[in-house]
Scaffold this motif. Structure first.
Motif, PDB file in Angstrom:
ATOM      1  N   PRO A 263       0.836  -1.205   0.000  1.00 22.05           N
ATOM      2  CA  PRO A 263       0.000   0.000   0.000  1.00 22.05           C
ATOM      3  C   PRO A 263       0.875   1.260   0.000  1.00 22.05           C
ATOM      4  O   PRO A 263       1.998   1.253   0.504  1.00 22.05           O
ATOM      5  N   VAL A 264       0.325   2.308  -0.566  1.00 20.65           N
ATOM      6  CA  VAL A 264       1.035   3.587  -0.645  1.00 20.65           C
ATOM      7  C   VAL A 264       0.079   4.679  -0.171  1.00 20.65           C
ATOM      8  O   VAL A 264      -1.110   4.675  -0.534  1.00 20.65           O
ATOM      9  N   TYR A 302      -3.204  -4.093   8.275  1.00 16.52           N
ATOM     10  CA  TYR A 302      -4.355  -3.200   8.321  1.00 16.52           C
ATOM     11  C   TYR A 302      -4.020  -1.951   7.513  1.00 16.52           C
ATOM     12  O   TYR A 302      -2.932  -1.391   7.642  1.00 16.52           O
ATOM     13  N   VAL A 303      -4.939  -1.571   6.671  1.00 18.47           N
ATOM     14  CA  VAL A 303      -4.775  -0.353   5.883  1.00 18.47           C
ATOM     15  C   VAL A 303      -5.965   0.559   6.181  1.00 18.47           C
ATOM     16  O   VAL A 303      -7.116   0.104   6.193  1.00 18.47           O
ATOM     17  N   TYR A 304      -5.684   1.862   6.399  1.00 17.69           N
ATOM     18  CA  TYR A 304      -6.722   2.805   6.808  1.00 17.69           C
ATOM     19  C   TYR A 304      -6.950   3.815   5.688  1.00 17.69           C
ATOM     20  O   TYR A 304      -6.006   4.391   5.132  1.00 17.69           O
ATOM     21  N   LEU A 305      -8.234   4.001   5.347  1.00 16.54           N
ATOM     22  CA  LEU A 305      -8.615   4.967   4.331  1.00 16.54           C
ATOM     23  C   LEU A 305      -9.546   6.008   4.957  1.00 16.54           C
ATOM     24  O   LEU A 305     -10.400   5.662   5.789  1.00 16.54           O
ATOM     25  N   ARG A 306      -9.331   7.256   4.557  1.00 21.53           N
ATOM     26  CA  ARG A 306     -10.239   8.316   4.977  1.00 21.53           C
ATOM     27  C   ARG A 306     -10.794   8.973   3.728  1.00 21.53           C
ATOM     28  O   ARG A 306     -10.046   9.456   2.885  1.00 21.53           O
ATOM     29  N   ASN A 307     -12.112   8.923   3.633  1.00 13.51           N
ATOM     30  CA  ASN A 307     -12.789   9.462   2.457  1.00 13.51           C
ATOM     31  C   ASN A 307     -12.223   8.877   1.165  1.00 13.51           C
ATOM     32  O   ASN A 307     -12.048   9.571   0.166  1.00 13.51           O
ATOM     33  N   LYS A 309      -9.202   7.478   0.562  1.00 15.60           N
ATOM     34  CA  LYS A 309      -7.766   7.580   0.308  1.00 15.60           C
ATOM     35  C   LYS A 309      -6.987   6.949   1.462  1.00 15.60           C
ATOM     36  O   LYS A 309      -7.343   7.119   2.640  1.00 15.60           O
ATOM     37  N   VAL A 310      -5.910   6.211   1.108  1.00 15.95           N
ATOM     38  CA  VAL A 310      -5.072   5.587   2.127  1.00 15.95           C
ATOM     39  C   VAL A 310      -4.315   6.679   2.880  1.00 15.95           C
ATOM     40  O   VAL A 310      -3.662   7.539   2.264  1.00 15.95           O
ATOM     41  N   TYR A 311      -4.409   6.624   4.217  1.00 17.82           N
ATOM     42  CA  TYR A 311      -3.664   7.617   5.011  1.00 17.82           C
ATOM     43  C   TYR A 311      -2.768   6.947   6.069  1.00 17.82           C
ATOM     44  O   TYR A 311      -1.920   7.604   6.663  1.00 17.82           O
TER      45      TYR A 311
END
Length: 315
Positions: A263-264, A302-307, A309-311
């Motif tokens: 992930p980026v 775990y990958v976190y997205l806000r709206n 987009k990965v953050y």
């Protein structure tokens, strides 16, 4: 035993009318005692005698466990004969005025009512032979069923392969057409370019076969089940492939991350799927800042997205 005693027993046997599937036996004394009213059936009723005598010499088998009366040491006795026991009719006898058959079970004798003689209670065929014949017939029926099912399965699989080919043709996917993987597939990373060559059916699965840019061949399963619906096929194909390069306009940093399977920061959901595939689970949180998503992968990543987009990401 006197003649009068024998006649009395004979009258008792007739009055009881012991027709319980099998029949009645009288002792040797009854047959030899000679009632005063005794006359041979051949004399008293020759027509009946001839019809009964037609069974003499035939062998029958008991269909059920049956009580057969026979000569005993002290008068009338009976014993249970097992199912499938064989007996042979030896002669027609008359007990008083009651017609009966003298039968043999091996070396033992017994007596059955001759009129009526219900043939549905007996079998003229050795049950062991009948069972073996039925076993063979059942095996033949099963074999025919399996052959029919195999033919039907071949027809279904052929129709499924034809359905896949028609679906690809409708999309313009013909030999030489380039396809791009939307998600990682086995050892292939997302965005891998595959030049389509053919489809191939193996057992109950249909594969898309194509060549890789760097050499070698790719095999991608197109259908998990045969038969499958056109809707399932379209959904699965669109999940796996794009008929146009989806990375146009994407940054080199994002494309490199996809090829590494990493992930980026800044990736959108489509790019994240191309890099890591579909998540095992998604947890959503909504707040004043918008919508957060936690994508959970099976390797404890775990990958976190806000709206969208990965953050952030976490192992």
């Amino acid at each position: 035993m006197t003649s009068e005693d024998a006649c009395a027993i004979g009258r008792l046997v007739r009055s009881l009318d012991l027709r319980i599937v099998a029949a009645v036996l009288v002792t040797t004394a009854l047959l030899s005692a000679g009632c005063s009213t005794y006359k041979p059936l051949a004399d008293t009723n020759p027509q009946l005698y001839q019809s009964l005598a037609a069974r003499v010499g035939k062998t029958y088998y008991l269909r059920e466990f049956t009580s057969i009366y026979e000569n005993g040491y002290n008068g009338l006795t009976w014993r249970i004969r097992p199912k499938d026991a064989a007996f042979t009719i030896r002669r027609v006898v008359t007990i008083g005025d009651v017609p009966a058959y003298e039968v043999e079970f091996g070396v033992e004798k017994g007596y059955l009512y001759a009129n009526p003689f219900n043939e549905s209670d007996y079998s003229i065929e050795d049950p062991a032979i009948a069972r073996e014949r039925e076993k063979q017939a059942a095996a033949e029926r099963q074999k025919a069923f399996e052959e029919l099912r195999a033919r039907k399965l071949v027809e279904v699989e052929a129709a499924e392969a034809a359905k896949v080919d028609q679906f690809l043709a409708d999309l313009g996917v013909k030999p030489g057409k380039a396809l791009w993987l939307r998600v990682p597939y086995r050892s292939l990373s997302g965005l891998t370019r595959i030049t389509f060559t053919k489809t191939e059916k193996r057992k109950r699965e249909v594969f898309l076969i194509g060549k890789l840019d760097g050499g070698g061949e790719a095999e991608v399963l197109l259908s998990y089940s045969v038969p499958g619906s056109a809707g399932e096929l379209e959904l699965y194909f669109n999940m796996l492939f794009s008929t146009k390069d989806p990375s146009r306009g994407w940054s080199k940093r994002v494309v490199d991350g996809i090829k590494r399977g990493a992930p980026v920061i800044g990736m959108n959901s489509e790019q994240l799927r191309a890099a890591m595939g579909a998540p095992r689970d998604v947890n959503e949180t909504v707040g004043v800042w918008g919508e957060d998503e936690q994508w959970v992968y099976s390797n404890d990543r775990y990958v976190y997205l806000r709206n969208g987009k990965v953050y952030a990401m976490q192992r």
